[in-house]
Design an enzyme around this catalytic site. Structure first.
Site, PDB file in Angstrom:
ATOM      1  N   ASP A  98      49.537  35.272  37.177  1.00 56.61           N
ATOM      2  CA  ASP A  98      49.184  36.489  37.889  1.00 56.61           C
ATOM      3  C   ASP A  98      50.416  37.383  37.861  1.00 56.61           C
ATOM      4  O   ASP A  98      51.500  36.948  38.245  1.00 56.61           O
ATOM      5  CB  ASP A  98      48.800  36.132  39.333  1.00 56.61           C
ATOM      6  CG  ASP A  98      47.701  37.007  39.864  1.00 56.61           C
ATOM      7  OD1 ASP A  98      47.848  38.236  39.772  1.00 56.61           O
ATOM      8  OD2 ASP A  98      46.707  36.468  40.387  1.00 56.61           O
ATOM      9  N   ASP A 199      47.690  42.339  38.530  1.00 55.16           N
ATOM     10  CA  ASP A 199      47.304  42.624  39.913  1.00 55.16           C
ATOM     11  C   ASP A 199      47.479  44.097  40.297  1.00 55.16           C
ATOM     12  O   ASP A 199      48.519  44.693  40.004  1.00 55.16           O
ATOM     13  CB  ASP A 199      48.201  41.773  40.828  1.00 55.16           C
ATOM     14  CG  ASP A 199      47.845  41.882  42.288  1.00 55.16           C
ATOM     15  OD1 ASP A 199      46.821  41.310  42.682  1.00 55.16           O
ATOM     16  OD2 ASP A 199      48.595  42.545  43.049  1.00 55.16           O
ATOM     17  N   GLU A 256      43.269  44.270  36.991  1.00 54.63           N
ATOM     18  CA  GLU A 256      42.485  44.480  38.215  1.00 54.63           C
ATOM     19  C   GLU A 256      42.413  45.988  38.432  1.00 54.63           C
ATOM     20  O   GLU A 256      43.322  46.593  38.988  1.00 54.63           O
ATOM     21  CB  GLU A 256      43.140  43.790  39.416  1.00 54.63           C
ATOM     22  CG  GLU A 256      42.251  43.866  40.647  1.00 54.63           C
ATOM     23  CD  GLU A 256      42.973  43.585  41.961  1.00 54.63           C
ATOM     24  OE1 GLU A 256      42.300  43.194  42.916  1.00 54.63           O
ATOM     25  OE2 GLU A 256      44.204  43.756  42.044  1.00 54.63           O
ATOM     26  N   HIS A 328      39.096  35.439  44.652  1.00 58.10           N
ATOM     27  CA  HIS A 328      39.775  35.094  45.906  1.00 58.10           C
ATOM     28  C   HIS A 328      39.814  36.250  46.903  1.00 58.10           C
ATOM     29  O   HIS A 328      40.311  36.085  48.008  1.00 58.10           O
ATOM     30  CB  HIS A 328      41.200  34.634  45.596  1.00 58.10           C
ATOM     31  CG  HIS A 328      42.040  35.766  45.062  1.00 58.10           C
ATOM     32  ND1 HIS A 328      41.794  36.349  43.841  1.00 58.10           N
ATOM     33  CD2 HIS A 328      43.076  36.437  45.595  1.00 58.10           C
ATOM     34  CE1 HIS A 328      42.655  37.335  43.633  1.00 58.10           C
ATOM     35  NE2 HIS A 328      43.457  37.410  44.684  1.00 58.10           N
ATOM     36  N   ASP A 329      39.333  37.424  46.503  1.00 61.32           N
ATOM     37  CA  ASP A 329      39.311  38.580  47.404  1.00 61.32           C
ATOM     38  C   ASP A 329      37.908  38.901  47.899  1.00 61.32           C
ATOM     39  O   ASP A 329      37.712  39.872  48.628  1.00 61.32           O
ATOM     40  CB  ASP A 329      39.831  39.830  46.674  1.00 61.32           C
ATOM     41  CG  ASP A 329      41.305  39.745  46.340  1.00 61.32           C
ATOM     42  OD1 ASP A 329      42.050  39.068  47.071  1.00 61.32           O
ATOM     43  OD2 ASP A 329      41.709  40.354  45.331  1.00 61.32           O
TER      44      ASP A 329
HETATM   45  C1  GLC Z   1      45.122  42.145  44.611  1.00 62.43           C
HETATM   46  C2  GLC Z   1      44.975  40.670  44.884  1.00 62.43           C
HETATM   47  C3  GLC Z   1      44.899  40.461  46.364  1.00 62.43           C
HETATM   48  C4  GLC Z   1      46.174  40.963  46.973  1.00 62.43           C
HETATM   49  C5  GLC Z   1      46.485  42.396  46.546  1.00 62.43           C
HETATM   50  C6  GLC Z   1      47.913  42.743  46.799  1.00 62.43           C
HETATM   51  O1  GLC Z   1      44.032  42.878  45.034  1.00 62.43           O
HETATM   52  O2  GLC Z   1      43.863  40.170  44.201  1.00 62.43           O
HETATM   53  O3  GLC Z   1      44.671  39.138  46.716  1.00 62.43           O
HETATM   54  O4  GLC Z   1      46.086  40.906  48.362  1.00 62.43           O
HETATM   55  O5  GLC Z   1      46.293  42.619  45.176  1.00 62.43           O
HETATM   56  O6  GLC Z   1      48.738  42.075  45.890  1.00 62.43           O
END
Ligand code: GLC
Ligand code: CA
Length: 556
Positions: A98, A199, A256, A328-329
């Site tokens: 990640d 991310d 993302e 996971h979100d």
């Molecule tokens: C992304 C991750 C999330 C995290 C955020 C800040 O959205 O998937 O879990 O809280 O970034 O890094």
């Protein structure tokens, strides 16, 4: 289109803290991942995204990195990580780390030095400002609530954070910072990584100079969605990052990205796009409100279908989305997209087949292949996740009753998908011999891998069948490169599509409704020998396909 090694892969996301604990401290670890590589292989996985395992104080579960070059001892050692890459490689599985570079942890050395001297070299790695005439530089609302500005204790300085205050944003305008990041990425790629999941990357470009935008809540702040609408020029950073890192290693990078405009899709995932792929979040975003969780609307199956087909159309001839029903979100997909009546094995398989066979790279989030479900929370005190706690407060501030706010948390909390993996029906679901860091979902005695392993009709074995089907040489080109042609698109509750490539032709048809439906299909498909996969016995009536409630059939 040039064929790439990742085009035909099936990917899997591991949330390490909750996957498998091998030393009894209640926290999943890298040796736990290594132990389960054969299990992952049995699912046909070719890409494994491992959520952050770097040194971190874990304010946001590892998405706050204090040292990019070290593994956090709670997850294991660098030797473990290297062994994971090697052992995965033996099984033809590539590891994605990640990449969290919009921000780091406030405990990172860079930030410590920056706070000591905000006007010095490391100050320029971040955004620091003082109030002017009593006013902060902008009124943006951080993703986890409150202002994006936080005071450095004992000084007049404020620093900028889009997420939690323990996650200060890095200043990408500073080329020195960018060099540090590319160096770090290549250091990891040299270890044999397959690439990165990138991310929150859309946030690295800020519309500068900072200024206010119209407030959209009582707090006087403005949603980041609005700020991003005013942002341009991120391409310069992303092109540079690709050229200096991924491209040199033929690495896979999945971004993302939430807010790509249709006309930008080619920049993101086209032939020479910034990324190999980005996640398709259209169905995740559907029904979400900027006002807070209490104002969200859960998508219906028809919304879901419209979102999926919209993305398929936009990306056709452009590039590959990565398809998910959860991560996971997000809450568990089966508890979210399926109507109540379909929240059972039948419905779980339907949803699985529908998303898995779309064009793009299917990502399976740990436990999804068992049909793991949302947790039931009786009180906000049972919630670990910082964003869920913040959202609960937002609900209360908006005048929502505590019961309703808790209902929203039950529906949307990120903890839903973060509960430990359910391996078997022994104590703590076989996840740990100690006390799990987050409680196990009590339904583990019913839903667990061991029970499903030998049941040919289990959700797990259905995922395996899907995975085999996608890689069956008779249909692989259709599934990977074939066009998606929606079929009977206007039929409520029905989600059906063809995947077509030269002589290969597949029809996926599912019924999200609670009544049986008869669908007229091309007669060549209405033959028993054309049934490739289904979650219940398939019935034809002449050239019609009869679908029971929540039935799916794949014909080819
Ligand atoms: C992304 C991750 C999330 C995290 C955020 C800040 O959205 O998937 O879990 O809280 O970034 O890094
Ligand atoms: Ca452990």
């Amino acid at each position: 289109m040039e064929r790439k090694w990742w085009h035909n892969k099936i990917a899997y996301q591991i949330y390490p803290k909750s996957f498998l604990d091998t030393n009894g401290d209640g926290i999943g670890d890298i040796p736990g991942i290594i132990e389960k590589l054969d299990y992952l292989k049995s699912l046909g996985i070719g890409i494994l995204w491992v959520s952050p395992v770097y040194v971190s104080p874990c304010a946001d579960q590892g998405y706050d990195i204090a040292d990019y070059f070290q593994i956090d001892p709670m997850f294991g050692t660098m030797e473990d990580m290297e062994r994971l890459i090697e052992e995965a490689g033996k099984r033809d599985i590539k590891i994605l780390m990640d990449l969290v570079v919009n921000h780091c942890s406030d405990e990172h050395e860079w930030f410590q030095r920056a706070c000591a001297d905000p006007e010095g070299e490391y100050g320029k790695y971040f955004y620091f400002a003082k109030k002017e005439n009593g006013k902060l530089p902008c009124n943006w609302r951080s993703y986890f609530g409150g202002s994006v500005w936080e005071q450095v204790p004992g000084t007049e300085w404020y620093y900028f954070h889009l997420f939690h205050k323990k996650q200060p944003d890095l200043n990408w305008e500073n080329s020195r910072l960018r060099e540090e990041i590319y160096g770090m990425m290549n250091w990891w790629l040299e270890k044999g990584l397959g690439g990165f999941r990138v991310d929150a990357i859309i946030n690295i470009k800020k519309p500068l100079p900072f200024k206010d935008y119209p407030a959209d809540r009582e707090d006087g702040l403005c949603d980041m969605g609005e700020v991003l609408n005013h942002t341009c020029g991120i391409g310069e950073f992303l092109n540079e990052m690709r050229d200096r890192t991924f491209q040199l290693y033929d690495a896979f990078a999945v971004g993302e990205v939430f807010n790509e405009k249709p006309e930008e899709l080619n920049d993101f995932i086209g032939e020479n796009g910034y990324f190999s792929s980005i996640f398709d979040f259209s169905q995740t975003m559907e029904g979400k409100s900027t006002k807070g969780w209490h104002e969200n609307r859960i998508p219906t199956p028809d919304d879901y279908k419209r979102c999926c087909f919209g993305s398929q159309r936009r990306s056709e001839g452009v590039g590959f989305y990565s398809n998910v029903i959860e991560n996971h979100d997000e809450p568990r997909g089966v508890s979210y997209y399926l109507p109540k009546a379909g929240q059972n094995d039948m419905g779980k398989k339907l949803l699985a087949a529908e998303y898995f066979l779309l064009k793009g790279i299917p990502f399976v989030y740990q436990g999804q292949e068992l049909g793991m479900e949302n947790m039931k929370y009786a009180s906000i005190d049972e919630i670990d996740d910082i964003s869920s706690r913040a959202e609960y407060e937002v609900c209360l501030k908006a005048g929502v009753s505590p019961e309703e706010a808790l209902k929203a948390v039950n529906q949307y909390s990120r903890d839903n998908s973060r509960t430990p993996f359910q391996w078997d029906d022994s104590c703590h679901a076989g996840f740990t011999s100690g006390t799990p860091w987050l409680p196990v979902n009590p339904n583990y005695t019913e839903i667990n891998a061991k029970k499903q392993e030998n049941d040919p009709d289990s959700v797990l074995n259905f995922y395996r069948a899907l995975s085999r089907l996608r890689r069956d040489p008779r249909f692989e080109d259709a599934f990977v490169y074939g066009k998606t042609e929606p079929y009977l698109e206007e039929e409520p509750g029905i989600m059906a599509y063809f995947r077509r490539w030269q002589k290969q032709d597949v029809l996926v048809a599912g019924n999200f409704g609670d009544e049986a439906k008869e669908l007229e299909i091309p007669s060549a498909f209405a033959e028993p020998e054309r049934i490739l996969l289904a979650n219940a016995p398939v019935e034809f009536k002449g050239s019609s396909l009869v679908l029971q409630p929540f039935q799916v059939a794949v014909l080819g």
